[in-house]
Motif scaffolding. Sequence first.
Motif, PDB file in Angstrom:
ATOM      1  N   ASN A  48       0.822  -1.210   0.000  1.00 28.02           N
ATOM      2  CA  ASN A  48       0.000   0.000   0.000  1.00 28.02           C
ATOM      3  C   ASN A  48       0.858   1.263   0.000  1.00 28.02           C
ATOM      4  O   ASN A  48       0.513   2.277   0.600  1.00 28.02           O
ATOM      5  CB  ASN A  48      -0.944   0.006   1.205  1.00 28.02           C
ATOM      6  CG  ASN A  48      -2.096  -0.951   1.010  1.00 28.02           C
ATOM      7  OD1 ASN A  48      -2.623  -1.091  -0.090  1.00 28.02           O
ATOM      8  ND2 ASN A  48      -2.485  -1.629   2.073  1.00 28.02           N
ATOM      9  N   ALA A  49       1.981   1.177  -0.683  1.00 28.02           N
ATOM     10  CA  ALA A  49       2.879   2.323  -0.803  1.00 28.02           C
ATOM     11  C   ALA A  49       3.629   2.225  -2.119  1.00 28.02           C
ATOM     12  O   ALA A  49       3.615   1.187  -2.791  1.00 28.02           O
ATOM     13  CB  ALA A  49       3.862   2.359   0.376  1.00 28.02           C
ATOM     14  N   VAL A  50       4.289   3.307  -2.455  1.00 34.66           N
ATOM     15  CA  VAL A  50       5.157   3.366  -3.623  1.00 34.66           C
ATOM     16  C   VAL A  50       6.524   3.813  -3.123  1.00 34.66           C
ATOM     17  O   VAL A  50       6.623   4.753  -2.329  1.00 34.66           O
ATOM     18  CB  VAL A  50       4.594   4.361  -4.665  1.00 34.66           C
ATOM     19  CG1 VAL A  50       5.619   4.678  -5.727  1.00 34.66           C
ATOM     20  CG2 VAL A  50       3.330   3.801  -5.291  1.00 34.66           C
ATOM     21  N   VAL A  51       7.564   3.116  -3.568  1.00 32.13           N
ATOM     22  CA  VAL A  51       8.925   3.440  -3.160  1.00 32.13           C
ATOM     23  C   VAL A  51       9.764   3.659  -4.415  1.00 32.13           C
ATOM     24  O   VAL A  51       9.741   2.847  -5.341  1.00 32.13           O
ATOM     25  CB  VAL A  51       9.549   2.317  -2.305  1.00 32.13           C
ATOM     26  CG1 VAL A  51      10.988   2.649  -1.938  1.00 32.13           C
ATOM     27  CG2 VAL A  51       8.722   2.065  -1.048  1.00 32.13           C
ATOM     28  N   ALA A  52      10.495   4.760  -4.414  1.00 34.91           N
ATOM     29  CA  ALA A  52      11.440   5.038  -5.500  1.00 34.91           C
ATOM     30  C   ALA A  52      12.849   4.828  -4.963  1.00 34.91           C
ATOM     31  O   ALA A  52      13.169   5.237  -3.850  1.00 34.91           O
ATOM     32  CB  ALA A  52      11.269   6.473  -5.996  1.00 34.91           C
ATOM     33  N   ALA A  53      13.672   4.168  -5.771  1.00 31.17           N
ATOM     34  CA  ALA A  53      15.064   3.918  -5.379  1.00 31.17           C
ATOM     35  C   ALA A  53      15.947   3.979  -6.622  1.00 31.17           C
ATOM     36  O   ALA A  53      15.483   3.774  -7.747  1.00 31.17           O
ATOM     37  CB  ALA A  53      15.190   2.565  -4.702  1.00 31.17           C
ATOM     38  N   GLU A  54      17.218   4.257  -6.376  1.00 29.87           N
ATOM     39  CA  GLU A  54      18.183   4.302  -7.470  1.00 29.87           C
ATOM     40  C   GLU A  54      19.491   3.703  -6.980  1.00 29.87           C
ATOM     41  O   GLU A  54      20.069   4.192  -6.004  1.00 29.87           O
ATOM     42  CB  GLU A  54      18.391   5.744  -7.931  1.00 29.87           C
ATOM     43  CG  GLU A  54      19.261   5.873  -9.152  1.00 29.87           C
ATOM     44  CD  GLU A  54      19.261   7.292  -9.697  1.00 29.87           C
ATOM     45  OE1 GLU A  54      18.344   7.618 -10.477  1.00 29.87           O
ATOM     46  OE2 GLU A  54      20.158   8.072  -9.317  1.00 29.87           O
ATOM     47  N   GLY A  56      20.086   1.135  -5.266  1.00 33.25           N
ATOM     48  CA  GLY A  56      20.014   0.724  -3.868  1.00 33.25           C
ATOM     49  C   GLY A  56      19.832   1.848  -2.877  1.00 33.25           C
ATOM     50  O   GLY A  56      19.773   1.616  -1.668  1.00 33.25           O
ATOM     51  N   GLU A  57      19.714   3.079  -3.363  1.00 34.34           N
ATOM     52  CA  GLU A  57      19.548   4.243  -2.485  1.00 34.34           C
ATOM     53  C   GLU A  57      18.092   4.702  -2.515  1.00 34.34           C
ATOM     54  O   GLU A  57      17.489   4.805  -3.578  1.00 34.34           O
ATOM     55  CB  GLU A  57      20.467   5.370  -2.953  1.00 34.34           C
ATOM     56  CG  GLU A  57      20.479   6.581  -2.059  1.00 34.34           C
ATOM     57  CD  GLU A  57      21.481   7.630  -2.521  1.00 34.34           C
ATOM     58  OE1 GLU A  57      21.575   8.668  -1.835  1.00 34.34           O
ATOM     59  OE2 GLU A  57      22.148   7.435  -3.556  1.00 34.34           O
ATOM     60  N   TRP A  58      17.536   4.987  -1.336  1.00 32.89           N
ATOM     61  CA  TRP A  58      16.168   5.462  -1.241  1.00 32.89           C
ATOM     62  C   TRP A  58      16.038   6.854  -1.872  1.00 32.89           C
ATOM     63  O   TRP A  58      16.851   7.737  -1.628  1.00 32.89           O
ATOM     64  CB  TRP A  58      15.723   5.502   0.225  1.00 32.89           C
ATOM     65  CG  TRP A  58      14.407   6.189   0.389  1.00 32.89           C
ATOM     66  CD1 TRP A  58      13.191   5.708   0.037  1.00 32.89           C
ATOM     67  CD2 TRP A  58      14.176   7.501   0.905  1.00 32.89           C
ATOM     68  NE1 TRP A  58      12.213   6.633   0.304  1.00 32.89           N
ATOM     69  CE2 TRP A  58      12.801   7.746   0.840  1.00 32.89           C
ATOM     70  CE3 TRP A  58      15.014   8.497   1.413  1.00 32.89           C
ATOM     71  CZ2 TRP A  58      12.229   8.933   1.266  1.00 32.89           C
ATOM     72  CZ3 TRP A  58      14.445   9.692   1.837  1.00 32.89           C
ATOM     73  CH2 TRP A  58      13.069   9.895   1.756  1.00 32.89           C
ATOM     74  N   VAL A  59      14.994   7.018  -2.688  1.00 31.18           N
ATOM     75  CA  VAL A  59      14.753   8.287  -3.393  1.00 31.18           C
ATOM     76  C   VAL A  59      13.476   8.964  -2.911  1.00 31.18           C
ATOM     77  O   VAL A  59      13.463  10.166  -2.640  1.00 31.18           O
ATOM     78  CB  VAL A  59      14.672   8.053  -4.928  1.00 31.18           C
ATOM     79  CG1 VAL A  59      14.258   9.327  -5.650  1.00 31.18           C
ATOM     80  CG2 VAL A  59      16.001   7.523  -5.454  1.00 31.18           C
ATOM     81  N   GLY A  60      12.358   8.224  -2.821  1.00 35.13           N
ATOM     82  CA  GLY A  60      11.093   8.843  -2.453  1.00 35.13           C
ATOM     83  C   GLY A  60      10.061   7.811  -2.038  1.00 35.13           C
ATOM     84  O   GLY A  60      10.251   6.604  -2.224  1.00 35.13           O
ATOM     85  N   PHE A  61       8.937   8.324  -1.516  1.00 40.80           N
ATOM     86  CA  PHE A  61       7.942   7.445  -0.897  1.00 40.80           C
ATOM     87  C   PHE A  61       6.594   8.135  -0.851  1.00 40.80           C
ATOM     88  O   PHE A  61       6.505   9.360  -0.723  1.00 40.80           O
ATOM     89  CB  PHE A  61       8.401   7.136   0.530  1.00 40.80           C
ATOM     90  CG  PHE A  61       7.428   6.350   1.361  1.00 40.80           C
ATOM     91  CD1 PHE A  61       7.297   4.977   1.200  1.00 40.80           C
ATOM     92  CD2 PHE A  61       6.655   6.975   2.324  1.00 40.80           C
ATOM     93  CE1 PHE A  61       6.412   4.251   1.981  1.00 40.80           C
ATOM     94  CE2 PHE A  61       5.768   6.254   3.116  1.00 40.80           C
ATOM     95  CZ  PHE A  61       5.643   4.892   2.947  1.00 40.80           C
ATOM     96  N   CYS A  62       5.528   7.336  -0.917  1.00 41.18           N
ATOM     97  CA  CYS A  62       4.169   7.800  -0.676  1.00 41.18           C
ATOM     98  C   CYS A  62       3.322   6.558  -0.388  1.00 41.18           C
ATOM     99  O   CYS A  62       3.606   5.482  -0.904  1.00 41.18           O
ATOM    100  CB  CYS A  62       3.619   8.546  -1.895  1.00 41.18           C
ATOM    101  SG  CYS A  62       2.070   9.440  -1.602  1.00 41.18           S
TER     102      CYS A  62
END
Length: 199
Positions: A48-54, A56-62
């Motif tokens: 129930n979320a969206v995760v952005a990564a690049e 292996g590094e965390w980029v964003g979340f909602c």
Amino acid sequence: MEIEISSSKHLMYVGEIQQEMYDSAQRRGTGIAKRSIEYLSKKISEGNAVVAAENGEWVGFCYIETWSHGQFVANSGLIVSPKFRQKGTATLIKNKVFQLSRDKYPTAKIFGLTTGLAVMKINSDLGYKPVIYSELTQDDDFWNGCKSCVNYEILMKKERKNCLCTAMLFVPNNNKVNEVGTEQPENKYKNEQESNLSV
């Protein structure tokens, strides 16, 4: 950069996500409701979320949350790592979480509360309209989530009729004009300041 529907593999980022939410609220001096590690972990594990990564590094979340027995869905906690701001990342994450909400709850009204101009513009492009608070869910549990916000006292003094956040609402319709397609949206706001992200 990969923007994915969350799963247990993204749990390694939960501490960074929570810390950046807290730090962003402190910098802004305005409302981002605090969320526990347990709460965020549950959202991530349940998809129930969206995760952005690049790399292996965390980029964003909602994340998404349902209210009033699934009649309303909130897209909440939009946050982007400072290193990746002003690059259109928030727009891409918001589009992905919006589509996740539409896929999981096609008949629900989708709403958000924000003090950030960049988020208001993103929401507007998705078909959200500014509304008065009475148009949102009246579920007490939702409003209790505002207790950790610095503006909670204002909200209660105004009997939950308004606050410093702008309420925005997407109401699904039969012609599906406002749905996000499979193509990546043009990012008209990549130069917008994305440091004031919250929904």
